[in-house]
Design an enzyme around this catalytic site. Sequence first.
Site, PDB file in Angstrom:
ATOM      1  N   ASP A  80      -2.713   3.581   0.604  1.00 20.76           N
ATOM      2  CA  ASP A  80      -3.475   4.722  -0.148  1.00 20.76           C
ATOM      3  C   ASP A  80      -2.448   6.109  -0.115  1.00 20.76           C
ATOM      4  O   ASP A  80      -2.707   6.540  -1.167  1.00 20.76           O
ATOM      5  CB  ASP A  80      -4.830   5.132   0.361  1.00 20.76           C
ATOM      6  CG  ASP A  80      -5.784   4.133  -0.078  1.00 20.76           C
ATOM      7  OD1 ASP A  80      -5.376   3.076  -0.569  1.00 20.76           O
ATOM      8  OD2 ASP A  80      -7.297   3.933   0.424  1.00 20.76           O
ATOM      9  N   LYS A 117      -7.941  -0.596   2.942  1.00 27.71           N
ATOM     10  CA  LYS A 117      -8.534  -1.695   2.388  1.00 27.71           C
ATOM     11  C   LYS A 117      -8.324  -3.197   2.954  1.00 27.71           C
ATOM     12  O   LYS A 117      -9.199  -3.963   2.773  1.00 27.71           O
ATOM     13  CB  LYS A 117      -8.198  -1.750   0.758  1.00 27.71           C
ATOM     14  CG  LYS A 117      -8.303  -0.500  -0.057  1.00 27.71           C
ATOM     15  CD  LYS A 117      -9.678   0.233   0.431  1.00 27.71           C
ATOM     16  CE  LYS A 117      -9.920   1.479  -0.336  1.00 27.71           C
ATOM     17  NZ  LYS A 117      -9.034   2.540   0.270  1.00 27.71           N
ATOM     18  N   CYS A 136      -3.110   6.147   9.510  1.00 26.88           N
ATOM     19  CA  CYS A 136      -3.595   7.580   9.279  1.00 26.88           C
ATOM     20  C   CYS A 136      -4.581   7.890  10.720  1.00 26.88           C
ATOM     21  O   CYS A 136      -5.150   7.209  10.843  1.00 26.88           O
ATOM     22  CB  CYS A 136      -4.155   8.257   8.252  1.00 26.88           C
ATOM     23  SG  CYS A 136      -3.323   7.645   6.558  1.00 26.88           S
ATOM     24  N   SER A 142     -10.878   9.677  -0.041  1.00 29.94           N
ATOM     25  CA  SER A 142     -10.119   9.323   0.770  1.00 29.94           C
ATOM     26  C   SER A 142     -11.218   9.686   2.043  1.00 29.94           C
ATOM     27  O   SER A 142     -11.786  10.619   2.203  1.00 29.94           O
ATOM     28  CB  SER A 142      -8.872  10.077   0.826  1.00 29.94           C
ATOM     29  OG  SER A 142      -8.443   9.945   2.349  1.00 29.94           O
TER      30      SER A 142
END
Length: 573
Positions: free
Chosen positions: A87, A130, A200, A476
């Site tokens: 992403d 995902k 992240c 997000s």
Amino acid sequence: MSKIWNKDKLPSRHVTVGPKSAPHRAMLRAMDLNDEDLAQPLVGVATCWNEAAPCNIALGRQAQSVKKGVKEAFGTPREFTTITVTDGIAMGHEGMRSSLVSREAIADSVELTMRGHCYDALVGLAGCDKSLPGMMMVMVRLNCPSVFMYGGSILPGNFRGEDVTIIDVFEGVGKHATGEFSDADLKEMECKACPCAGACGGQFTANTMACVSEAIGLALPNSAGAPAVYESRDEYGYASGQAVMTLIEKNIRPRDIVTRKALENAAMIVAATGGSTNAALHLPAIAHEAGIDFDLHMVADIFKKVPYIANLKPGGKYVAKDLYEIGGVGVVIRELMKGGYLHEDCLTVTGKTLGENYRDVTLPPNQDVVFPLENPIYPTGGVVGLKGNLCPEGAIVKIAGLPTLKFTGPARCFDSEEACLEAVLKREYKEGDVLVIRYEGPKGGPGMREMLATTGALYGQGTGGKVALITDGRFSGGTRGFCIGHVGPEAAVGGPIGLLKDGDMITIDADVGTMSVALSDAELAERKKSWQPRRTNYNAGALWKYAQLVGTAEKGAVTHPGAKAETHVYMDL
């Protein structure tokens, strides 16, 4: 030394046992498998390794440790990879349409590999948003003995003495647009934000679903915590390989673990950690693979009951590494167990219950990463479900870090994220506006894009929280501010969000869980008469196929009928 396995009920008997399997064995022998290897269970070791992003780059290394664990427990590991769409790189442009679609592609491709080669069990390693739910979905779908392992988070970057994550770079784009950041400032942050391998670092979607993997029972205790570059991740890989062999022996399968109560435990962890709103898509999708009804509203009902206690970015101060250093998600699990929130009797991949796994964990004193239940950050969960005449099928908002839970303002409508982002970067909006981004739902996008580029720019401009943003797309896990996603029905099927006009007054009340527009049912019905469906730019290929199959966000944006329609389970063929 070897172990004698009875393969009478294992799928690999179809390719390793008896005269008819001689051609199959010949192919396997070409890869240096011997009689002993062929007599053992074949264990798929699936990773999402690729060079697309730091989230996945360490998975290949970790898979070798898994394979060693399988081999030393008398199994035969067979490594394979699948895709990921990351992403952070796909965000803010057409590439983002591929993100949610990749969840289905990951689950489908692992399923096909397992079925096609008759593997007996699965260890799945995933690192990006995902890929975590995709890997857990296929474990439940196949219902073969399975263990999930997270690849680990990235270490925080450091920008001028402050910890930063990729979200700060997105917000830096907004600061650059206002002149607060020069080109050199933005470049400096860009070069400092992501120092190593790993997903992240905040409580964004990857770390949210990593916490879910432990709470739902599909991952070994404490395996979600260590950053990707720590060698202890390899120890958990080895242990996961060993554990899956025990699950084969005991015939413990994912649907023994992923029950309604386990799903409720997972939702409670999302709430307590201020996790990503995307969990409200992924938990229903995992439930669907087990034939369990667990939609957005059921998830939101649980969110209401659970206190928010983990002080994690984007709503709080800390990142995954900080949670790991005080004991990991097990600290949150134990604190919730103390308050009687979690179902402690749920089975896990250890063969023990959730309660047994975490009973000896303690909440460390003198830290503010995880708060005690007696003094929560907020008395209800960090994510809230909404309903009203603007979202009859529901919507969702992350309240972690919000100073106020109510917002009323005039609609400013955009029919794509790009149109809204352009207006934001040009400062063509007013404080108090409700920015509406529509035709970005699962079908309408297609692909239900995340809006982080827009929300990051708003925060970078200092107007985060001073405007609201609603969309039939997604946000997000790193999004902060008054941002409402998953609005359903989506605009592409004639939902109310597609009937809005500039100036319509919208009221959002995250305290009571409502979102409405000041229009009568009669006015909405009248507008619906002149509404026309729109054609997207994706009329062939994977995105077209997805748009034909995908269901509503309310039910998890799934693309097949699920376990309720099954006439067989893979493991029992």
